[in-house]
Design an enzyme around this catalytic site. Structure first.
Site, PDB file in Angstrom:
ATOM      1  N   ASP A 238      -3.267   4.541   2.789  1.00  0.00           N
ATOM      2  CA  ASP A 238      -3.885   4.538   3.899  1.00  0.00           C
ATOM      3  C   ASP A 238      -3.262   6.372   4.417  1.00  0.00           C
ATOM      4  O   ASP A 238      -2.333   7.063   4.070  1.00  0.00           O
ATOM      5  CB  ASP A 238      -3.307   4.238   5.220  1.00  0.00           C
ATOM      6  CG  ASP A 238      -2.999   2.156   5.875  1.00  0.00           C
ATOM      7  OD1 ASP A 238      -4.475   2.098   4.577  1.00  0.00           O
ATOM      8  OD2 ASP A 238      -2.518   1.899   5.856  1.00  0.00           O
TER       9      ASP A 238
ATOM     10  N   ASP B 198       1.392   4.270   1.808  1.00  0.00           N
ATOM     11  CA  ASP B 198       0.833   5.439   3.460  1.00  0.00           C
ATOM     12  C   ASP B 198       1.529   6.921   3.738  1.00  0.00           C
ATOM     13  O   ASP B 198       2.615   6.871   3.232  1.00  0.00           O
ATOM     14  CB  ASP B 198       2.103   4.833   4.697  1.00  0.00           C
ATOM     15  CG  ASP B 198       1.237   3.466   4.772  1.00  0.00           C
ATOM     16  OD1 ASP B 198      -0.011   2.706   5.066  1.00  0.00           O
ATOM     17  OD2 ASP B 198       2.200   2.468   4.418  1.00  0.00           O
TER      18      ASP B 198
ATOM     19  N   ASP C  32       0.397  -1.255  -0.094  1.00  0.00           N
ATOM     20  CA  ASP C  32       0.647  -0.271   0.089  1.00  0.00           C
ATOM     21  C   ASP C  32       1.225   0.882   0.256  1.00  0.00           C
ATOM     22  O   ASP C  32       2.225   1.059  -0.075  1.00  0.00           O
ATOM     23  CB  ASP C  32      -1.315  -0.266   1.396  1.00  0.00           C
ATOM     24  CG  ASP C  32      -0.207   0.262   2.840  1.00  0.00           C
ATOM     25  OD1 ASP C  32       1.033   0.350   3.094  1.00  0.00           O
ATOM     26  OD2 ASP C  32      -0.630   0.249   3.368  1.00  0.00           O
TER      27      ASP C  32
HETATM   28  P1  GTP Z   1       4.292  -2.730   3.025  1.00  0.00           P
HETATM   29  O1  GTP Z   1       3.205  -1.779   2.900  1.00  0.00           O
HETATM   30  O2  GTP Z   1       3.696  -4.151   3.381  1.00  0.00           O
HETATM   31  O3  GTP Z   1       4.852  -2.590   2.004  1.00  0.00           O
HETATM   32  O4  GTP Z   1       4.724  -2.576   4.317  1.00  0.00           O
HETATM   33  P2  GTP Z   1       4.672  -1.107   5.792  1.00  0.00           P
HETATM   34  O5  GTP Z   1       5.491  -1.213   6.134  1.00  0.00           O
HETATM   35  O6  GTP Z   1       4.457   0.083   4.646  1.00  0.00           O
HETATM   36  O7  GTP Z   1       3.682  -1.994   6.068  1.00  0.00           O
HETATM   37  P3  GTP Z   1       2.390  -1.341   6.419  1.00  0.00           P
HETATM   38  O8  GTP Z   1       1.347  -0.271   5.846  1.00  0.00           O
HETATM   39  O9  GTP Z   1       1.050  -2.201   6.589  1.00  0.00           O
HETATM   40  O10 GTP Z   1       2.485  -0.190   8.257  1.00  0.00           O
HETATM   41  C1  GTP Z   1       3.104   0.564   7.898  1.00  0.00           C
HETATM   42  C2  GTP Z   1       3.536   1.123   9.298  1.00  0.00           C
HETATM   43  O11 GTP Z   1       2.447   1.942   9.978  1.00  0.00           O
HETATM   44  C3  GTP Z   1       4.171  -0.422  10.584  1.00  0.00           C
HETATM   45  O12 GTP Z   1       5.163   0.000  10.928  1.00  0.00           O
HETATM   46  C4  GTP Z   1       2.958  -0.710  11.119  1.00  0.00           C
HETATM   47  O13 GTP Z   1       2.930  -0.908  12.456  1.00  0.00           O
HETATM   48  C5  GTP Z   1       1.491   1.158  10.988  1.00  0.00           C
HETATM   49  N1  GTP Z   1       0.804   0.873  11.372  1.00  0.00           N
HETATM   50  C6  GTP Z   1      -0.821   0.153  10.204  1.00  0.00           C
HETATM   51  N2  GTP Z   1      -1.334   0.227  10.768  1.00  0.00           N
HETATM   52  C7  GTP Z   1      -1.252   0.377  12.104  1.00  0.00           C
HETATM   53  C8  GTP Z   1      -2.122   1.190  13.019  1.00  0.00           C
HETATM   54  O14 GTP Z   1      -3.559   0.826  12.846  1.00  0.00           O
HETATM   55  N3  GTP Z   1      -2.352   1.697  14.350  1.00  0.00           N
HETATM   56  C9  GTP Z   1      -0.487   2.058  14.595  1.00  0.00           C
HETATM   57  N4  GTP Z   1      -0.063   2.491  15.700  1.00  0.00           N
HETATM   58  N5  GTP Z   1       0.308   1.881  13.181  1.00  0.00           N
HETATM   59  C10 GTP Z   1      -0.437   1.451  12.472  1.00  0.00           C
HETATM   60 MN    MN Z   2       2.446   0.525   3.741  1.00  0.00          MN
HETATM   61 MN    MN Z   3      -0.207   0.428   5.647  1.00  0.00          MN
END
Ligand code: GTP
Ligand code: MN
Ligand code: MN
Length: 386
Positions: free
Chosen positions: A310, A207, A205
């Site tokens: 996100d 972020d 995704d």
């Molecule tokens: P990919 O998206 O798979 O490439 O990896 P990513 O590291 O970007 O993973 P992700 O988008 O799932 O999450 C990014 C960061 O946001 C990570 O450190 C997660 O721990 C954090 N995160 C995701 N969901 C939540 C949540 O609901 N609350 C909090 N506090 N952190 C979150």
């Molecule tokens: Mn991500």
């Molecule tokens: Mn995410």
């Protein structure tokens, strides 16, 4: 192994992932990929403890500054449990691990991976479906289960959402988000977080963290952003949550919970070809792929694709904590919080840092300050790929 004379470890590594620099992808990808499969399998079984043990081993190996050639080089390294060491030894000696191969080909692992690959489907739901004999998307569709709105979108855009998001696509989404945010609130700041901030070349995704230099201006912002995205036809799905965070006298929220309480939106964007030069190029080079996707959605040669995005809105006073929390990796976050509690008697969340001994919040306006409060050497985002 235990009776061997003790040699100086080939390379030293600290035991908490937040004390180490962990680049992507690291020098031991054969080993880390294998441990990642075992971690995922444990997580899909609902065995968090076991999953975490494999994740810690994986993180440690990814942080090493050279390739491990033989089991002797593992001596003195922290984080590696007996099970992980056995798997690593197998891989180093035979090039494969039978346990990893069996896991990958097991019907349960394959079905659970497929079902949790649907946006909106967690381990619990997938487990229930698997127990009922559902192992494919077709079986799910004919099962008669009623799906919630997120799951319906997840199923509808399954192919797109399981195709990794490229750096170029992330940049195209950034342009879209910045345009919309600046039009609804001039002066607001948009920061790319997650894996792309850590320098990854692809992700599941994109972020974003959004804030405004004047505290309070960011309140209710998420709804304005969503309304604007919707009016421009850029959203395929969205679920918004409002901010419920309040500082309490007892300290920073619930640090054991990974959920935070910012205004945020889990969404699916419609990324059109003209917003992504890369997509256009790929469609031209590989018309077959486009045709297959069009068949699956029945939308007839569509010039766009679905991308998970996100959006998180933070007040400026919490921005540094939010940025640290949403940059990841998940293991790096968990380890930073574990370090804070166990080594410093502090609770860290994506909102704040609370010192339990001094009984007060510690303020920070940059990630560097948070590391300093925690007594940790600063680790740059690209080193947080534990
Ligand atoms: P990919 O998206 O798979 O490439 O990896 P990513 O590291 O970007 O993973 P992700 O988008 O799932 O999450 C990014 C960061 O946001 C990570 O450190 C997660 O721990 C954090 N995160 C995701 N969901 C939540 C949540 O609901 N609350 C909090 N506090 N952190 C979150
Ligand atoms: Mn991500
Ligand atoms: Mn995410």
């Amino acid at each position: 192994q235990q009776g061997d004379p003790v040699e100086a470890p080939a390379f030293l590594a600290a035991s908490y992932a937040c004390q180490r620099n962990t680049p992507q992808p690291g020098h031991n990808t054969l080993l880390t990929a294998a441990l990642s499969v075992l971690a995922e399998s444990a997580e899909l079984n609902g065995d968090e403890g076991r999953g975490l043990a494999f994740r810690r081993s994986e993180g440690l190996l990814r942080s090493l500054d050279r390739r491990v050639q033989g089991p002797a080089e593992l001596r003195g390294l922290p984080c590696l449990g007996d099970h992980s060491r056995r798997v690593i030894q197998d891989l180093l000696e035979n090039g494969v691990s039978s346990e990893v191969e069996e896991t990958k080909s097991s019907p349960r692992y394959k079905a659970m991976k497929l079902l949790t690959g649907i946006f909106g489907v967690g381990v619990k739901t997938a487990k229930r479906w698997f127990t009922e004999g559902i192992c494919s998307l077709a079986q799910l569709e004919t099962s008669g289960h009623s799906l919630n709105a997120a799951q319906q979108a997840g199923l509808k855009y399954y192919t797109d959402l399981n195709q990794p998001v490229s750096r170029e696509e992330a940049d195209a989404v950034s342009v879209m988000v910045e345009g919309v945010v600046h039009s609804v609130l001039p002066g607001a700041r948009v920061t790319l977080a997650g894996g792309f901030r850590r320098g990854k070349m692809s992700g599941h995704d994109v972020d974003f963290l959004i804030t405004h230099p004047d505290e309070g201006k960011e309140e209710g912002l998420i709804h304005k952003i969503i309304a604007c995205l919707e009016s421009r036809g850029l959203l395929l799905y969205q679920q918004t949550t409002r901010n419920t965070y309040r500082e309490s006298a007892k300290g920073a929220g619930r640090p054991s919970s990974s959920m935070d309480r910012f205004e945020r939106c889990f969404s699916i964007f419609k990324l059109t070809n003209d917003s992504s030069p890369e997509d256009t190029r790929r469609a031209q080079q590989d018309p077959e792929r486009v045709r297959v996707e069009a068949d699956q959605t029945g939308s007839g040669g569509r010039p766009w694709r679905a991308v998970r995005v996100d959006l998180v809105v933070s007040p400026i006073s919490q921005f540094a904590f939010a940025l640290l929390g949403w940059t990841g990796s998940k293991l790096f976050e968990r380890e930073t919080r574990r370090w804070a509690v166990r080594e410093r008697s502090m609770s860290l969340s994506s909102h704040a840092l609370y010192d339990r001994n001094q009984e007060r919040y510690l303020r920070a306006s940059s990630e560097e300050e948070i590391f300093a409060h925690l007594g940790l050497e600063y680790v740059s985002p690209t080193g947080r790929n534990a």
